[in-house]
Scaffold this motif. Structure first.
Motif, PDB file in Angstrom:
ATOM      1  N   SER A 196      -9.417  53.498  60.751  1.00 20.70           N
ATOM      2  CA  SER A 196      -9.768  53.606  62.381  1.00 20.70           C
ATOM      3  C   SER A 196     -10.546  52.662  62.986  1.00 20.70           C
ATOM      4  O   SER A 196     -11.827  52.193  63.484  1.00 20.70           O
ATOM      5  N   TRP A 197     -11.656  51.778  61.911  1.00 23.17           N
ATOM      6  CA  TRP A 197     -12.289  50.532  61.979  1.00 23.17           C
ATOM      7  C   TRP A 197     -12.251  49.561  63.269  1.00 23.17           C
ATOM      8  O   TRP A 197     -10.529  49.905  63.176  1.00 23.17           O
ATOM      9  N   GLY A 198     -12.817  48.972  63.433  1.00 21.24           N
ATOM     10  CA  GLY A 198     -12.410  48.289  64.646  1.00 21.24           C
ATOM     11  C   GLY A 198     -13.380  47.003  65.598  1.00 21.24           C
ATOM     12  O   GLY A 198     -14.424  47.742  65.469  1.00 21.24           O
ATOM     13  N   VAL A 199     -13.973  46.038  65.940  1.00 23.23           N
ATOM     14  CA  VAL A 199     -14.394  45.150  66.436  1.00 23.23           C
ATOM     15  C   VAL A 199     -14.028  44.798  67.662  1.00 23.23           C
ATOM     16  O   VAL A 199     -12.206  43.993  67.018  1.00 23.23           O
ATOM     17  N   ARG A 200     -14.613  43.614  69.112  1.00 27.33           N
ATOM     18  CA  ARG A 200     -14.080  43.337  69.884  1.00 27.33           C
ATOM     19  C   ARG A 200     -14.302  41.600  69.832  1.00 27.33           C
ATOM     20  O   ARG A 200     -15.779  41.635  69.812  1.00 27.33           O
ATOM     21  N   LEU A 201     -13.796  40.698  69.202  1.00 26.88           N
ATOM     22  CA  LEU A 201     -14.171  39.938  68.748  1.00 26.88           C
ATOM     23  C   LEU A 201     -14.387  39.142  69.167  1.00 26.88           C
ATOM     24  O   LEU A 201     -13.919  39.228  70.749  1.00 26.88           O
ATOM     25  N   ALA A 230      -4.410  42.816  68.191  1.00 27.45           N
ATOM     26  CA  ALA A 230      -5.479  43.123  69.404  1.00 27.45           C
ATOM     27  C   ALA A 230      -6.221  44.316  69.631  1.00 27.45           C
ATOM     28  O   ALA A 230      -7.409  44.378  69.573  1.00 27.45           O
ATOM     29  N   ARG A 231      -6.064  45.744  68.641  1.00 30.72           N
ATOM     30  CA  ARG A 231      -6.658  46.855  68.397  1.00 30.72           C
ATOM     31  C   ARG A 231      -7.615  46.830  67.315  1.00 30.72           C
ATOM     32  O   ARG A 231      -8.387  47.072  67.793  1.00 30.72           O
ATOM     33  N   VAL A 232      -7.779  46.236  66.290  1.00 35.70           N
ATOM     34  CA  VAL A 232      -8.169  46.743  65.336  1.00 35.70           C
ATOM     35  C   VAL A 232      -9.751  45.736  66.231  1.00 35.70           C
ATOM     36  O   VAL A 232     -10.624  45.425  66.021  1.00 35.70           O
ATOM     37  N   LEU A 233      -8.690  43.532  65.948  1.00 36.31           N
ATOM     38  CA  LEU A 233      -9.797  43.127  65.710  1.00 36.31           C
ATOM     39  C   LEU A 233     -10.278  42.387  67.417  1.00 36.31           C
ATOM     40  O   LEU A 233     -11.246  41.508  67.836  1.00 36.31           O
ATOM     41  N   GLY A 234      -9.618  42.873  69.050  1.00 33.66           N
ATOM     42  CA  GLY A 234      -9.455  42.111  69.809  1.00 33.66           C
ATOM     43  C   GLY A 234      -8.737  41.036  69.841  1.00 33.66           C
ATOM     44  O   GLY A 234      -9.020  39.913  70.733  1.00 33.66           O
TER      45      GLY A 234
END
Lengths: 340, 425
Positions: A196-201, A230-234
Motif C-alpha cells: 500500500s506504500w505510495g508517493v506522488r513523484l 498513477a496510483r503508486v507513484l503519481g
C-alpha cells in the motif's frame, strides 16, 4: 560491394544528426547496406524496402551474423530465448554506434521537457550482465544523463525495494522529477512488493518500461499498468513510456505519448523503419491489421539491416501496437531474461 | 426439467428404439443414409455448403473432397460388417443397458471424425451426442439434420449439443464418453469422468516411410510422391493421419532429394485441386517462421527446402542429417533420410504410443523388419502412401475398437472400458 567503414560512417552521420530521413533517402541507404550484406532479393521487382530479404531473427541463434571478423566484436549480446539450448548472439563491431543510437533515441523519446535529473534503474548494470543489450543500453543512459548519481537498487537478481523507495522519497523531498527505468516485470515485482506504500513523484517524473511480459508467464494489461503507475507513484499514463528493443537490433521503438501523441503505439527511431508484414505474402498489411514485425535498422550496418522477427503486432499509423510472440517463435524478451 | 435431462430422456428413448429394430432394418437405414451423402451436394444444399466452407475454411473443392472422405468408408459392405459384428458379439444381453448413449467431444474440423464415430456407435445400437469442436461447429449440425430428415430412428439417435452448460452437465454423467483434443483436455475429461467408461484420443501423429525399393524408377517414385502429397494436402495436414514427416531410404534409383522435389511438385499441383484454407495470422506467422528457419538450417547443414525462397507453403524440407521438428501444418512436410533398418530406428522420432498412421512404400518384409527394430513406430493403421487419409471403416483409431467397446458397455459393464487392439503391421 561489402560492408566497410565508409558505409558505417554514412549510417553514423544519419544517427548522429537525429533528423528524420525521408522515405527515399532512408530506402536508398538501407538498400546500400542490404546490398553490401547480400540481403537483396535476386528477383526483386522493386527498389524499395521490398527488394530486401530480411534475415529471420532465428539466424542469430543458428549462425554467426557478422560482416566483420567475429574476433573484432567489441560486445557480444545474448538473446534470452533459448532455442535448442543455445542463445542467439549479436556481435557488435562498434559499440560506440550502439551507444549513439541508444542515446539519440532515448533523448528523443524519453527526455522531453521538463528533463528529469534523477534516475532510478531497476535493470542490472552492464558490468553484471555484459551480454545483455538492455543492461548496456541503460548503462549508456546512466553514464550520460543523471545529475544525481543513481542508487544501486538491485542486489544480484533481487530488487532492493527499500532503496528504491528511499530514492523516490528523496526525489519528492528535492522536488526533482525522476525517471525510472526497468523491465515491465521488474515494475510489476516492485508494485507487488510495496503493497500500500505510495508517493506522488514531482511533476515531470516518468517511467520507461521494456519487454512487456513476453514469455514471463504473466499477462500484462497495459491500462492496469498505467493505473498502477498513477496510483503508486503519481506518474500519469502519458508519462509511462514503453520501449521496444531486441538483442538483434541496435535501435529501438518507443511508445512515448508526449512525443508521439495519438493512439498509443510504438514508433521507431528515425534511422529504423518497422513494417508489419503479412506472413504469407510479405506485403505490408493495412492499418489496423496484424502481421509479423520486420525491422530495417540502419545501425545494424555490420550485421543484418533487415530482421524478420517472431513478433506479431498491429500496424498503427507510423508505428505498431499490441506486440506478442507468434506461436512457433521461441519465448524471449527482457522480462523473460529478468524472470529467469 | 433442464435441457440436459430432457436430452438424456430422448437419448434413452432412442436407445430403446434401436433395441427394438432388427439388425437388417438397422442395416438398411444406415446404408440408405450413407448413400445420400455419396454426392454431398445432393444431401446438403449450396447454402449449407457455403456455410460449411466458411466454417472449415476449405474452399468448395477441398470441402467436397473432405465430405466424400467422411462417408466413403461406409460402404454397404462395411456397414454390414459393423452391424453384424456388433450383433454377433452382443450375446445373451445385447441391450442390458437400456440407458446407454455416447457423448463425443470432437476436435478439429475433419468431418470424417464425426461420421466415423456416428456410424460405429449406431452400428452397435448406441445413440450419440456430438459436441462439435469450437473450430468447426457446422458439420455436426448438418449431420444431425440429415439424420432427422432420413428417419425418426436416426434423428433421435444423432444429437448435437453446443451449450457449454449442457455439456458440463452431461460430461460426468454420460454412460460412455469419447473425447478428442489436446492431451490436457482429454486428461481433464478423464478426471471429470472419474472411472466411468471413457475413451480418449489425444495428440497423435502419422508418418511416411519410403524404402529404396519403391524408388527404383522415376515412375514408381512419382506415384509414391503423389500419394504422400495427397496425404499431406487433404485437410491441410490438420488430422492425426496427416503426415508431417517422411523417412526416405537412401540407395534407390531416385535419390531422396529428387523424391522431395517430386513431392513438392505434387503439393503445388494440389493447391489448385484442393485449395487450402487461409490460415489465421498466428498460424501464418508460425508457417513463415518455420519456413525461414528451415531455409537457414538447410543452407547450414546440407539440406534443401522446396521452394528455396519465397512462399511459406507448400513446403518440403529435406534435412539428410536433421532431426524432426514439430511442424506448423498447412502442407509442410519434412523429409529425413536413413540407410537401412538399423538407421531407421536412429532417425525416426520417438512417437511410441503417439503414432496413429504409418504409410509405407516398399516391400512388406522390409517394413516388418524395420518395425521389429523400432517398435515405437508401430501404428494402429498401416497403409500405402496416398491411403493415410482414406482408412477403412473398421480401422482402429487410437488403437480402439469403439464398436466392441460400446457392445461391452452395453452388455452391462460399468467399469472403465478400454478395448484396444494390438498394433501389428
Amino acid at each position: 560491394m561489402t560492408v566497410d567503414d565508409s558505409l558505417a560512417r554514412q549510417v553514423r552521420e544519419v544517427i548522429e544528426s537525429g533528423s528524420p530521413l525521408d522515405e527515399d533517402a532512408f530506402a536508398a541507404l538501407c538498400l546500400a547496406v542490404a546490398e553490401a550484406q547480400g540481403l537483396l532479393r535476386p528477383d526483386a521487382p522493386a527498389r524499395g524496402l521490398d527488394a530486401i530479404e530480411p534475415l529471420p531473427e532465428a539466424a542469430f541463434k543458428l549462425m554467426t551474423v557478422a560482416h566483420f571478423p567475429p574476433s573484432e566484436a567489441q560486445a557480444v549480446f545474448h538473446t534470452s530465448g533459448t532455442t535448442r539450448g543455445t542463445p542467439g548472439r549479436h556481435l557488435v563491431r562498434d559499440a560506440s554506434l550502439y551507444r549513439v543510437s541508444v542515446l539519440r533515441g532515448f533523448e528523443r523519446f524519453a527526455m522531453y521537457p521538463p528533463r528529469p535529473g534523477r534516475f532510478v534503474s531497476l535493470v542490472p548494470a552492464a558490468s553484471e550482465r555484459p551480454h545483455s543489450s538492455l543492461s548496456s543500453m541503460i548503462s549508456y543512459v546512466l553514464e550520460t544523463y543523471p545529475e544525481v548519481p543513481p542508487s544501486r537498487v538491485r542486489d544480484g537478481d533481487r530488487l532492493d525495494v527499500a532503496t528504491i523507495r528511499d530514492a523516490l522519497e528523496s526525489a519528492v523531498r528535492a522536488r526533482e522529477p525522476v525517471l525510472l527505468l526497468g523491465t515491465t516485470l521488474d515494475f510489476l515485482t516492485f508494485f507487488e512488493a510495496v503493497g500500500s506504500w505510495g508517493v506522488r513523484l514531482p511533476p515531470g517524473s516518468r517511467a520507461m518500461h521494456t519487454g512487456g511480459a513476453k514469455a514471463s508467464g504473466r499477462a500484462v494489461d497495459r491500462e492496469d499498468l498505467w493505473r498502477t503507475f498513477a496510483r503508486v507513484l503519481g506518474i500519469p499514463a502519458e508519462d509511462v513510456i514503453e520501449e521496444y528493443g531486441m538483442t538483434e537490433l541496435l535501435s529501438q521503438a518507443y511508445d512515448s505519448p508526449r512525443v508521439s501523441p495519438g493512439p498509443r503505439r510504438l514508433v521507431p527511431v528515425p534511422w529504423m523503419r518497422t513494417r508489419v508484414l503479412d506472413p504469407l505474402t510479405f506485403h505490408e498489411v493495412a492499418q489496423g491489421e496484424r502481421g509479423l514485425l520486420c525491422h530495417y535498422d540502419l545501425a545494424n550496418v555490420w550485421t543484418a539491416v533487415a530482421i524478420l522477427t517472431g513478433d506479431l503486432a498491429t500496424r498503427v499509423e507510423d508505428g505498431f501496437a499490441e506486440v506478442e510472440r507468434a506461436p512457433g517463435a521461441s519465448p524471449r524478451g527482457c522480462s523473460h531474461e529478468a524472470a529467469r | 426439467m433442464t435441457d440436459a435431462s430432457r436430452l438424456v430422456e430422448d437419448l434413452c428413448a432412442a436407445r430403446e428404439a434401436l433395441a427394438e429394430v432388427p439388425p437388417d432394418a438397422l442395416l438398411r437405414v444406415l446404408r440408405e443414409w450413407a448413400d445420400r451423402w455419396r454426392e454431398p451436394g445432393r444431401e446438403v444444399g449450396g447454402d449449407d455448403l457455403d456455410r460449411l466452407s466458411a466454417s472449415t475454411g476449405w474452399p468448395r473443392p477441398h470441402l467436397v473432397e473432405a465430405l466424400r472422405r467422411a462417408f466413403r468408408p461406409w460402404t454397404p459392405a462395411a456397414i454390414e460388417r459393423s452391424v453384424r459384428r456388433a450383433y454377433d458379439t452382443r450375446g445373451a444381453v445385447p441391450f442390458a443397458r437400456r440407458d446407454l448413449w455416447l457423448l463425443v467431444l470432437l476436435a478439429g474440423r475433419i468431418p470424417a471424425l464425426a461420421t466415423g464415430v456416428a456410424f460405429r456407435a449406431l452400428a452397435a445400437g448406441v445413440p450419440v451426442v456430438l459436441k462439435p469442436s469450437s473450430a468447426e461447429p457446422v458439420f455436426c449440425d448438418l449431420l444431425a439434420r440429415s439424420a432427422r430428415r432420413h428417419s425418426d430412428l436416426l434423428g433421435g439417435a444423432v444429437r448435437v449439443v453446443t451449450d457449454p452448460g449442457t455439456v458440463a452437465s452431461l460430461l460426468p454423467e454420460a454412460p460412455a464418453c469419447l473425447a478428442y483434443g489436446r492431451d490436457e483436455t482429454v486428461a481433464r475429461v478423464r478426471e471429470i469422468r472419474d472411472g466411468r467408461p471413457t475413451w480418449c484420443g489425444g495428440h497423435r501423429e502419422s508418418l511416411v516411410v519410403v524404402f529404396r525399393e519403391a524408388l527404383g524408377s522415376e515412375s514408381g517414385a512419382e506415384a509414391v510422391a503423389g500419394g504422400v502429397a495427397r496425404d499431406c494436402a487433404i485437410y491441410d495436414q490438420s488430422g492425426c493421419l496427416s503426415p508431417h514427416l517422411a523417412l526416405v531410404e537412401e540407395g534407390g534409383g531416385v535419390p531422396p532429394r529428387a523424391f522431395a522435389r517430386m513431392v513438392f511438385a505434387h503439393l503445388q499441383a494440389l493447391e489448385r485441386r484442393w485449395p487450402p484454407a487461409v490460415p489465421a495470422v498466428e498460424e501464418a506467422a508460425a508457417l513463415r517462421l518455420f519456413a525461414e528457419e528451415s531455409r537457414i538450417l538447410a543452407a547450414l547443414r546440407g539440406g534443401r527446402v522446396f521452394p528455396g525462397r519465397g512462399p511459406a507453403r507448400p513446403l518440403v524440407v529435406l534435412m539428410p542429417d536433421g532431426v524432426y521438428r514439430p511442424g506448423p501444418g498447412y502442407r509442410v512436410l519434412q523429409v529425413l533420410t536413413f540407410r537401412g533398418e538399423t538407421d531407421f530406428g536412429r532417425r525416426a522420432p520417438s512417437l511410441a504410443g503417439r503414432l496413429q498412421g504409418l504409410a509405407a512404400a516398399g516391400p512388406r518384409a522390409r517394413l516388418n523388419a524395420t518395425l521389429r527394430g523400432a517398435p515405437g513406430s508401430m501404428a494402429p493403421y498401416v497403409c500405402r502412401p496416398g491411403r493415410l487419409q482414406s482408412p477403412p471403416a473398421d480401422w482402429l483409431e487410437n488403437g480402439l475398437d469403439l464398436t466392441a467397446g460400446l457392445v461391452h458397455v452395453g452388455g452391462g459393464a460399468r467399469d472403465r472400458s478400454r478395448v484396444t487392439a494390438s498394433c501389428r503391421p
